[in-house]
Motif scaffolding. Sequence first.
Motif, mmCIF file in Angstrom:
data_model
loop_
_atom_site.group_PDB
_atom_site.id
_atom_site.type_symbol
_atom_site.label_atom_id
_atom_site.label_comp_id
_atom_site.label_asym_id
_atom_site.label_seq_id
_atom_site.Cartn_x
_atom_site.Cartn_y
_atom_site.Cartn_z
ATOM 1 N N THR A 17 44.753 43.753 43.290
ATOM 2 C CA THR A 17 43.998 44.521 42.316
ATOM 3 C C THR A 17 44.988 45.167 41.368
ATOM 4 O O THR A 17 45.858 45.926 41.785
ATOM 5 C CB THR A 17 43.139 45.607 42.982
ATOM 6 N N VAL A 18 44.868 44.850 40.090
ATOM 7 C CA VAL A 18 45.792 45.329 39.066
ATOM 8 C C VAL A 18 45.019 46.196 38.082
ATOM 9 O O VAL A 18 44.042 45.742 37.468
ATOM 10 C CB VAL A 18 46.457 44.167 38.310
ATOM 11 N N VAL A 19 45.439 47.428 37.918
ATOM 12 C CA VAL A 19 44.885 48.320 36.901
ATOM 13 C C VAL A 19 45.782 48.234 35.680
ATOM 14 O O VAL A 19 47.010 48.350 35.786
ATOM 15 C CB VAL A 19 44.811 49.770 37.404
ATOM 16 N N GLY A 61 39.277 32.877 35.100
ATOM 17 C CA GLY A 61 38.936 32.845 36.517
ATOM 18 C C GLY A 61 39.073 34.165 37.255
ATOM 19 O O GLY A 61 38.946 34.192 38.481
ATOM 20 N N ALA A 62 39.330 35.268 36.534
ATOM 21 C CA ALA A 62 39.562 36.560 37.192
ATOM 22 C C ALA A 62 38.264 37.344 37.382
ATOM 23 O O ALA A 62 37.319 37.227 36.591
ATOM 24 C CB ALA A 62 40.541 37.389 36.371
ATOM 25 N N GLU A 63 38.230 38.145 38.437
ATOM 26 C CA GLU A 63 37.206 39.179 38.574
ATOM 27 C C GLU A 63 37.675 40.392 37.776
ATOM 28 O O GLU A 63 38.824 40.824 37.927
ATOM 29 C CB GLU A 63 37.018 39.575 40.033
ATOM 30 N N VAL A 64 36.795 40.964 36.968
ATOM 31 C CA VAL A 64 37.217 42.002 36.027
ATOM 32 C C VAL A 64 36.225 43.156 36.009
ATOM 33 O O VAL A 64 35.011 42.949 35.925
ATOM 34 C CB VAL A 64 37.353 41.437 34.594
ATOM 35 N N LEU A 65 36.763 44.360 36.059
ATOM 36 C CA LEU A 65 36.009 45.589 35.821
ATOM 37 C C LEU A 65 36.594 46.260 34.593
ATOM 38 O O LEU A 65 37.815 46.398 34.487
ATOM 39 C CB LEU A 65 36.118 46.534 37.025
ATOM 40 N N VAL A 66 35.761 46.650 33.646
ATOM 41 C CA VAL A 66 36.256 47.385 32.480
ATOM 42 C C VAL A 66 35.799 48.832 32.580
ATOM 43 O O VAL A 66 34.657 49.112 32.936
ATOM 44 C CB VAL A 66 35.783 46.752 31.151
ATOM 45 N N SER A 104 36.968 54.410 40.090
ATOM 46 C CA SER A 104 36.195 53.210 39.748
ATOM 47 C C SER A 104 36.844 51.957 40.319
ATOM 48 O O SER A 104 36.156 51.057 40.830
ATOM 49 C CB SER A 104 36.072 53.089 38.226
ATOM 50 N N ALA A 105 38.172 51.877 40.227
ATOM 51 C CA ALA A 105 38.881 50.718 40.767
ATOM 52 C C ALA A 105 38.695 50.612 42.273
ATOM 53 O O ALA A 105 38.447 49.521 42.817
ATOM 54 C CB ALA A 105 40.366 50.810 40.407
ATOM 55 N N PHE A 115 36.924 47.438 44.053
ATOM 56 C CA PHE A 115 37.776 46.475 44.743
ATOM 57 C C PHE A 115 38.388 46.983 46.041
ATOM 58 O O PHE A 115 39.024 46.222 46.766
ATOM 59 C CB PHE A 115 38.897 46.003 43.812
ATOM 60 N N GLY A 116 38.258 48.288 46.311
ATOM 61 C CA GLY A 116 38.716 48.821 47.589
ATOM 62 C C GLY A 116 40.166 49.232 47.654
ATOM 63 O O GLY A 116 40.585 49.884 48.611
ATOM 64 N N ARG A 117 40.962 48.869 46.654
ATOM 65 C CA ARG A 117 42.374 49.221 46.676
ATOM 66 C C ARG A 117 42.967 49.037 45.284
ATOM 67 O O ARG A 117 42.375 48.413 44.404
ATOM 68 C CB ARG A 117 43.151 48.360 47.672
ATOM 69 N N ILE A 118 44.169 49.597 45.090
ATOM 70 C CA ILE A 118 44.963 49.381 43.884
ATOM 71 C C ILE A 118 46.339 48.930 44.338
ATOM 72 O O ILE A 118 47.024 49.651 45.068
ATOM 73 C CB ILE A 118 45.087 50.662 43.029
#
Length: 314
Positions: free
Chosen positions: A4-6, A50-55, A72-73, A77-80
């Motif tokens: 998970t990348v912020v 192909g990425a899962e993305v949250l904005v 929110s992250a 996704f449960g982690r950063i």
Amino acid sequence: MTRTVVLTGASSGIGRAAAREFAGRGDQLVLAARSPATLAEVRDECVAAGAEVLVVPTDVTTPDALEGLARSALAEFGRIDVWVHTAAVMAYGRFEEVPERVFDQVVRTDLLAAAAVARVALRHFRAASAGTLILTGSVLGHITAPYMSGYVAAKWGLQGLARALQQEARETPGVNVCLINPGSVDTPVYRQAANYLGRLGRPPVPITTPERVARAMADCADWPRREVSVGRLNGVMRVGFTVLPGVYDVLVGPLMRLAGVTDRPVAPYDGIVFAPNPAGEAVRGGWLPELSQVVRAVGGAGATVGSALRRRLR
């Protein structure tokens, strides 16, 4: 394992290129920037890869906004695992002619917001005993140039902050702090910058691509390094600044006026220092096609620079 990348500052330039790069490597992304419309465009680009993305529309200078982004992250996704901070603004002008409010906001965005990102990210990384923070510095964190005092001050401060954070991170194995220092990059930030100089700014040659910087960031996420310089002349400029400061100071003004700003006149304006301009956001700034023109301008300026140097050495 998918990370998970912020990404803060994901709407334009290096940040947008980094979003595409991490998406192509199979990471799931949390994208943050001020413009919801542009974030939606970047999300679509990354989803297509192909990425899962949250904005999460976020102004990094707003109190508590970064804590909300982290929540929110984690909820999604449960982690950063990685936090990449690229948000930055610029202002051109002689120090005394740049409005105080603009200078302060440049420092607030480029230094204090980076510190706020580090505070939130490192708190989560230490709790998990794992994580990589990637900050975006600049070659101007090691050297100086006229007409960009706020940006230079912020990047010098960020250089010191990153070094201190790296020293503290040694106490927590698994936590890494990386600093990416680009030179001139073909991004829209120069046109989007506040300007009180009367001439539009531009990246001086040699110019690299935002995609190259983004690859360096993704490589640091894979194999963390303390500091990565991206730019063919970064090392040369640092040596000149340190070893020959008198000569450097004679040359940097004429070279900045010739290669660091254009002949295009502009009226004073705040650029994107206080609010985004979605119409101007993109990965590339369109400067690389002008490379030959800049080279000719610099070549034709040899007599001017040589004259200044001779006067200095008399």
